[in-house]
Design a protein around this motif. Sequence first.
Motif, PDB file in Angstrom:
ATOM      1  N   THR A 134       0.825  -1.210   0.000  1.00  0.00           N
ATOM      2  CA  THR A 134       0.000   0.000   0.000  1.00  0.00           C
ATOM      3  C   THR A 134       0.860   1.261   0.000  1.00  0.00           C
ATOM      4  O   THR A 134       0.514   2.271  -0.633  1.00  0.00           O
ATOM      5  N   ALA A 135       2.009   1.180   0.659  1.00  0.00           N
ATOM      6  CA  ALA A 135       2.889   2.345   0.791  1.00  0.00           C
ATOM      7  C   ALA A 135       3.421   2.846  -0.544  1.00  0.00           C
ATOM      8  O   ALA A 135       3.796   4.021  -0.672  1.00  0.00           O
ATOM      9  N   LEU A 136       3.460   1.970  -1.562  1.00  0.00           N
ATOM     10  CA  LEU A 136       3.989   2.389  -2.860  1.00  0.00           C
ATOM     11  C   LEU A 136       2.990   3.253  -3.623  1.00  0.00           C
ATOM     12  O   LEU A 136       3.369   3.983  -4.541  1.00  0.00           O
ATOM     13  N   GLY A 137       1.734   3.140  -3.313  1.00  0.00           N
ATOM     14  CA  GLY A 137       0.722   4.040  -3.873  1.00  0.00           C
ATOM     15  C   GLY A 137       0.523   3.950  -5.370  1.00  0.00           C
ATOM     16  O   GLY A 137       0.232   4.968  -6.019  1.00  0.00           O
ATOM     17  N   PHE A 138       0.615   2.758  -5.968  1.00  0.00           N
ATOM     18  CA  PHE A 138       0.354   2.625  -7.397  1.00  0.00           C
ATOM     19  C   PHE A 138      -1.119   2.938  -7.695  1.00  0.00           C
ATOM     20  O   PHE A 138      -2.016   2.530  -6.952  1.00  0.00           O
ATOM     21  N   THR A 139      -1.349   3.649  -8.773  1.00  0.00           N
ATOM     22  CA  THR A 139      -2.720   3.980  -9.172  1.00  0.00           C
ATOM     23  C   THR A 139      -3.040   3.590 -10.605  1.00  0.00           C
ATOM     24  O   THR A 139      -4.206   3.541 -10.994  1.00  0.00           O
ATOM     25  N   GLN A 140      -2.009   3.319 -11.412  1.00  0.00           N
ATOM     26  CA  GLN A 140      -2.217   2.922 -12.798  1.00  0.00           C
ATOM     27  C   GLN A 140      -1.106   1.974 -13.226  1.00  0.00           C
ATOM     28  O   GLN A 140      -0.016   1.957 -12.644  1.00  0.00           O
ATOM     29  N   ARG A 145       6.153   0.722 -15.007  1.00  0.00           N
ATOM     30  CA  ARG A 145       7.123   0.717 -16.105  1.00  0.00           C
ATOM     31  C   ARG A 145       8.553   0.757 -15.570  1.00  0.00           C
ATOM     32  O   ARG A 145       8.905   1.569 -14.714  1.00  0.00           O
ATOM     33  N   GLY A 146       9.360  -0.200 -16.084  1.00  0.00           N
ATOM     34  CA  GLY A 146      10.770  -0.274 -15.698  1.00  0.00           C
ATOM     35  C   GLY A 146      11.023  -0.916 -14.351  1.00  0.00           C
ATOM     36  O   GLY A 146      12.179  -0.991 -13.908  1.00  0.00           O
ATOM     37  N   GLY A 166       6.164  -2.444 -20.141  1.00  0.00           N
ATOM     38  CA  GLY A 166       7.612  -2.362 -19.986  1.00  0.00           C
ATOM     39  C   GLY A 166       8.112  -2.765 -18.615  1.00  0.00           C
ATOM     40  O   GLY A 166       9.112  -2.217 -18.133  1.00  0.00           O
ATOM     41  N   VAL A 167       7.446  -3.737 -17.973  1.00  0.00           N
ATOM     42  CA  VAL A 167       7.921  -4.214 -16.673  1.00  0.00           C
ATOM     43  C   VAL A 167       8.920  -5.349 -16.887  1.00  0.00           C
ATOM     44  O   VAL A 167       9.008  -5.927 -17.969  1.00  0.00           O
TER      45      VAL A 167
END
Length: 278
Positions: A134-140, A145-146, A166-167
């Motif tokens: 949760t701490a990373l806060g990804f939203t999309q 990428r990368g 591009g992961v």
Amino acid sequence: MTKYIRSAVSSIALLALSAGAATSAECTNEGWNKVMERGKVVVGVKADYKPWGYRDENGNLVGMEIDMAQDVANTLGVELELVPVQSSNRMQFLEQGRIDMMIATMSDRADRREIVGIPGPNYYTSGTNIMSPTALGFTQWEDLRGRKVCGKQGAFYNQIVEERYGVEIVAFTGNAEAKQALRDRKCVAWVYDDSSIGSDLASGNWDEFEMPLMSEDDNPWGLAVPLDEVNCIFGQFMSGMQYNWHRSGRLIELEAKWGIKPTEYLKIQGERHSDWLQ
């Protein structure tokens, strides 16, 4: 299992076959005949995909798909033998004759239909998503990428996510290893079926993690029989099993039993295959 019961089951299956596309001249029914003569069906299932197929505290294979496999054996009137399979080897096990059929969280894809027989109607569905801290806060999805993302060997969406976003997929043989790598911060996320991730998050063991993105590439699941029997007795029989699971509400019942969040897919399929007079 008595010869009479075997004969009766075979007769019912043959009646179903006569209404289908295949003819007896095109079908050797080798796999089906082996099951009936042996009095046992060997089903490939997952052992690391809770709650669809996993080992309990005593080491027994349990889960929604294990119950489905037992339904198949009970309907046939034969014994059930379970063989653990992985995403990376389940189709090979079926091709090699190490299992008679499989119910193993497999997405129904065109390329897979060239290798194994997948009779309809499909019994479940899921989309692709991630579990991440949760701490990373990804939203999309573009936020990945990368970055290194843990994955499961043999999952079709690994390549899609790599090419689309591009992961760098770090693939593991088993789910436990991949999720431990996520906990150890060897990757920023675990890409997998949203149905399984949802179950993990609901377990209370992943309180510091979330499924933050919109699911993509929703794909029905297909069980499988040998490719050359998909339009023969075995395939017709398993098609009937799936139809009746939907018609009777059995799959919705199993969802509830195993604590799986109700899916719109099963609701729709239940309505579609219901008795219109009731």
